[in-house]
Design a protein around this motif. Structure first.
Motif, PDB file in Angstrom:
ATOM      1  N   LEU A 264      -3.458   1.906  -9.597  1.00  0.00           N
ATOM      2  CA  LEU A 264      -3.354   0.532  -9.085  1.00  0.00           C
ATOM      3  C   LEU A 264      -2.375  -0.301  -9.906  1.00  0.00           C
ATOM      4  O   LEU A 264      -1.731  -1.207  -9.375  1.00  0.00           O
ATOM      5  CB  LEU A 264      -4.731  -0.127  -9.080  1.00  0.00           C
ATOM      6  CG  LEU A 264      -5.726   0.406  -8.047  1.00  0.00           C
ATOM      7  CD1 LEU A 264      -7.061  -0.311  -8.165  1.00  0.00           C
ATOM      8  CD2 LEU A 264      -5.174   0.254  -6.629  1.00  0.00           C
TER       9      LEU A 264
ATOM     10  N   PRO B 258      -0.001  -1.438  -6.807  1.00  0.00           N
ATOM     11  CA  PRO B 258      -1.193  -2.159  -6.323  1.00  0.00           C
ATOM     12  C   PRO B 258      -1.314  -2.071  -4.803  1.00  0.00           C
ATOM     13  O   PRO B 258      -0.319  -1.966  -4.082  1.00  0.00           O
ATOM     14  CB  PRO B 258      -0.933  -3.602  -6.784  1.00  0.00           C
ATOM     15  CG  PRO B 258       0.110  -3.500  -7.861  1.00  0.00           C
ATOM     16  CD  PRO B 258       0.955  -2.310  -7.508  1.00  0.00           C
ATOM     17  N   ILE B 259      -2.557  -2.142  -4.338  1.00  0.00           N
ATOM     18  CA  ILE B 259      -2.813  -2.188  -2.895  1.00  0.00           C
ATOM     19  C   ILE B 259      -2.749  -3.659  -2.482  1.00  0.00           C
ATOM     20  O   ILE B 259      -3.679  -4.423  -2.707  1.00  0.00           O
ATOM     21  CB  ILE B 259      -4.175  -1.574  -2.558  1.00  0.00           C
ATOM     22  CG1 ILE B 259      -4.229  -0.109  -3.034  1.00  0.00           C
ATOM     23  CG2 ILE B 259      -4.436  -1.658  -1.049  1.00  0.00           C
ATOM     24  CD1 ILE B 259      -5.574   0.554  -2.818  1.00  0.00           C
ATOM     25  N   THR B 260      -1.647  -4.057  -1.865  1.00  0.00           N
ATOM     26  CA  THR B 260      -1.401  -5.461  -1.536  1.00  0.00           C
ATOM     27  C   THR B 260      -1.311  -5.668  -0.026  1.00  0.00           C
ATOM     28  O   THR B 260      -1.142  -4.703   0.740  1.00  0.00           O
ATOM     29  CB  THR B 260      -0.098  -5.937  -2.208  1.00  0.00           C
ATOM     30  OG1 THR B 260       0.974  -5.058  -1.829  1.00  0.00           O
ATOM     31  CG2 THR B 260      -0.222  -5.929  -3.719  1.00  0.00           C
TER      32      THR B 260
ATOM     33  N   GLY C 202       1.591  -1.413  -0.512  1.00  0.00           N
ATOM     34  CA  GLY C 202       0.140  -1.307  -0.444  1.00  0.00           C
ATOM     35  C   GLY C 202      -0.310   0.003   0.190  1.00  0.00           C
ATOM     36  O   GLY C 202      -1.280   0.625  -0.263  1.00  0.00           O
TER      37      GLY C 202
ATOM     38  N   ARG D  92     -10.181  -7.638   3.967  1.00  0.00           N
ATOM     39  CA  ARG D  92      -9.176  -6.830   3.281  1.00  0.00           C
ATOM     40  C   ARG D  92      -9.814  -5.599   2.630  1.00  0.00           C
ATOM     41  O   ARG D  92      -9.277  -4.487   2.689  1.00  0.00           O
ATOM     42  CB  ARG D  92      -8.463  -7.674   2.237  1.00  0.00           C
ATOM     43  CG  ARG D  92      -7.447  -8.627   2.842  1.00  0.00           C
ATOM     44  CD  ARG D  92      -6.827  -9.538   1.808  1.00  0.00           C
ATOM     45  NE  ARG D  92      -5.708 -10.296   2.385  1.00  0.00           N
ATOM     46  CZ  ARG D  92      -5.068 -11.277   1.769  1.00  0.00           C
ATOM     47  NH1 ARG D  92      -5.432 -11.635   0.536  1.00  0.00           N
ATOM     48  NH2 ARG D  92      -4.073 -11.900   2.364  1.00  0.00           N
TER      49      ARG D  92
ATOM     50  N   GLU E  35      -0.310 -12.422  -6.230  1.00  0.00           N
ATOM     51  CA  GLU E  35      -1.101 -11.385  -6.882  1.00  0.00           C
ATOM     52  C   GLU E  35      -2.552 -11.410  -6.431  1.00  0.00           C
ATOM     53  O   GLU E  35      -3.305 -10.484  -6.713  1.00  0.00           O
ATOM     54  CB  GLU E  35      -1.025 -11.522  -8.410  1.00  0.00           C
ATOM     55  CG  GLU E  35      -1.530 -12.842  -8.940  1.00  0.00           C
ATOM     56  CD  GLU E  35      -0.414 -13.850  -9.127  1.00  0.00           C
ATOM     57  OE1 GLU E  35      -0.567 -14.722  -9.992  1.00  0.00           O
ATOM     58  OE2 GLU E  35       0.593 -13.756  -8.411  1.00  0.00           O
TER      59      GLU E  35
ATOM     60  N   ARG F  10      -3.381 -11.260  -3.323  1.00  0.00           N
ATOM     61  CA  ARG F  10      -3.461 -10.499  -2.067  1.00  0.00           C
ATOM     62  C   ARG F  10      -3.568  -9.007  -2.379  1.00  0.00           C
ATOM     63  O   ARG F  10      -2.655  -8.224  -2.151  1.00  0.00           O
ATOM     64  CB  ARG F  10      -2.232 -10.765  -1.207  1.00  0.00           C
ATOM     65  CG  ARG F  10      -2.039 -12.225  -0.856  1.00  0.00           C
ATOM     66  CD  ARG F  10      -1.000 -12.384   0.229  1.00  0.00           C
ATOM     67  NE  ARG F  10       0.285 -11.794  -0.099  1.00  0.00           N
ATOM     68  CZ  ARG F  10       1.265 -12.451  -0.702  1.00  0.00           C
ATOM     69  NH1 ARG F  10       1.086 -13.707  -1.077  1.00  0.00           N
ATOM     70  NH2 ARG F  10       2.412 -11.861  -0.946  1.00  0.00           N
ATOM     71  N   ARG F  11      -4.737  -8.586  -2.911  1.00  0.00           N
ATOM     72  CA  ARG F  11      -4.893  -7.201  -3.328  1.00  0.00           C
ATOM     73  C   ARG F  11      -6.369  -6.837  -3.322  1.00  0.00           C
ATOM     74  O   ARG F  11      -7.231  -7.654  -2.970  1.00  0.00           O
ATOM     75  CB  ARG F  11      -4.330  -6.995  -4.734  1.00  0.00           C
ATOM     76  CG  ARG F  11      -4.996  -7.853  -5.791  1.00  0.00           C
ATOM     77  CD  ARG F  11      -4.364  -7.674  -7.166  1.00  0.00           C
ATOM     78  NE  ARG F  11      -4.951  -8.573  -8.143  1.00  0.00           N
ATOM     79  CZ  ARG F  11      -6.086  -8.372  -8.783  1.00  0.00           C
ATOM     80  NH1 ARG F  11      -6.808  -7.282  -8.517  1.00  0.00           N
ATOM     81  NH2 ARG F  11      -6.543  -9.254  -9.656  1.00  0.00           N
TER      82      ARG F  11
ATOM     83  N   ASP G 119      -9.425  -4.527  -5.784  1.00  0.00           N
ATOM     84  CA  ASP G 119      -9.788  -3.765  -6.961  1.00  0.00           C
ATOM     85  C   ASP G 119     -10.760  -2.671  -6.543  1.00  0.00           C
ATOM     86  O   ASP G 119     -11.464  -2.805  -5.532  1.00  0.00           O
ATOM     87  CB  ASP G 119     -10.443  -4.667  -8.021  1.00  0.00           C
ATOM     88  CG  ASP G 119      -9.472  -5.703  -8.569  1.00  0.00           C
ATOM     89  OD1 ASP G 119      -8.269  -5.366  -8.637  1.00  0.00           O
ATOM     90  OD2 ASP G 119      -9.908  -6.825  -8.901  1.00  0.00           O
TER      91      ASP G 119
END
Length: 232
Positions: free
Chosen positions: A133, A137-139, A151, A189, A221, A223-224, A226
């Motif tokens: 990540l 990152p998964i955005t 993403g 999301r 940042e 828009r992701r 965890d």
């Protein structure tokens, strides 16, 4: 004393041998000159004693080629060469000129880096997920649940890691939103990533979604998502 007839016979035989030898030498000499001309070798001399050839005066870069041409002639018994016959460095081509040096072999490429060992426990999976990540990152696109191209790449790598994960582990996906957005978008999301992972091989029973409001998500940042590893 030997009879006159024997003396005459011996003389005639000697003349015949001398004549034959001279004819052989003349024939070999003519063919030798032609052979040297055919391979483009000049600048030297050839002489014959019977069927034995002697070469002299040839340039060092032509000597080996001259010897080879004469040795190939039918009827030649031996070939000797005098003078400086040391050839130049490198192999000699059929034209007598030094050939180009052999091409250098390109150095072999270094072996590929070993693939990191697949994690087997909670700590190992969490460390690898955090690494993936951080790298990608998964955005999401602004104000939506559509993954950005980066993403999707990040989520694909996570799905590969989770495929075949131990059954005693669960993976909690937490959605993030930028300042001013609501928790519903964060949850949607997380669910979008959950569905993406399942479509790409992640175990359905081990992946679930939650939401979290993010108040400092400036610059995108927020828009992701965890991902947290939990022990069942």
């Amino acid at each position: 004393m030997l009879p006159t007839a024997l003396l005459v016979t011996a003389a005639l035989t000697a003349i015949s041998v001398w004549s034959t030898s001279g004819g052989i030498e003349a024939d070999l000499m003519a063919r030798a000159k032609n052979a040297l001309a055919d391979v483009g070798v000049t600048g030297g001399q050839v002489s014959f004693s019977g069927r034995d050839a002697s070469l002299s005066g040839f340039p060092p870069d032509k000597a080996a080629q001259a010897m080879d041409a004469i040795q190939r002639l039918d009827g030649v018994r031996t070939v000797e060469i005098s003078g400086d016959t040391t050839p130049p460095a490198g192999p000699v081509t059929t034209s007598g000129e030094p050939s180009s040096p052999p091409p250098q072999t390109a150095p072999s490429s270094p072996p590929p880096s070993p693939t990191p060992a697949r994690p087997t426990d909670k700590a190992g999976f969490q460390a690898e997920i955090d690494r993936l990540l951080a790298a990608t990152p998964i955005t999401f696109e602004p104000d939506g649940i559509e993954l950005t191209p980066d993403g999707e790449r990040g989520a694909t790598e996570i799905a590969k890691l989770l495929t075949g994960a131990p059954e005693n582990l669960r993976f909690r996906i937490t959605g993030q939103v930028a300042t001013g957005s609501d928790k519903k978008l964060a949850l949607n999301r997380a669910k979008a990533v959950e569905r993406f992972l399942e479509r790409n091989g992640a175990p359905r029973a081990q992946v679930f979604s939650t939401e979290r409001k993010n108040s400092d998500g400036t610059g995108g940042e927020g828009r992701r998502v965890d991902i947290t590893v939990e022990q069942r």
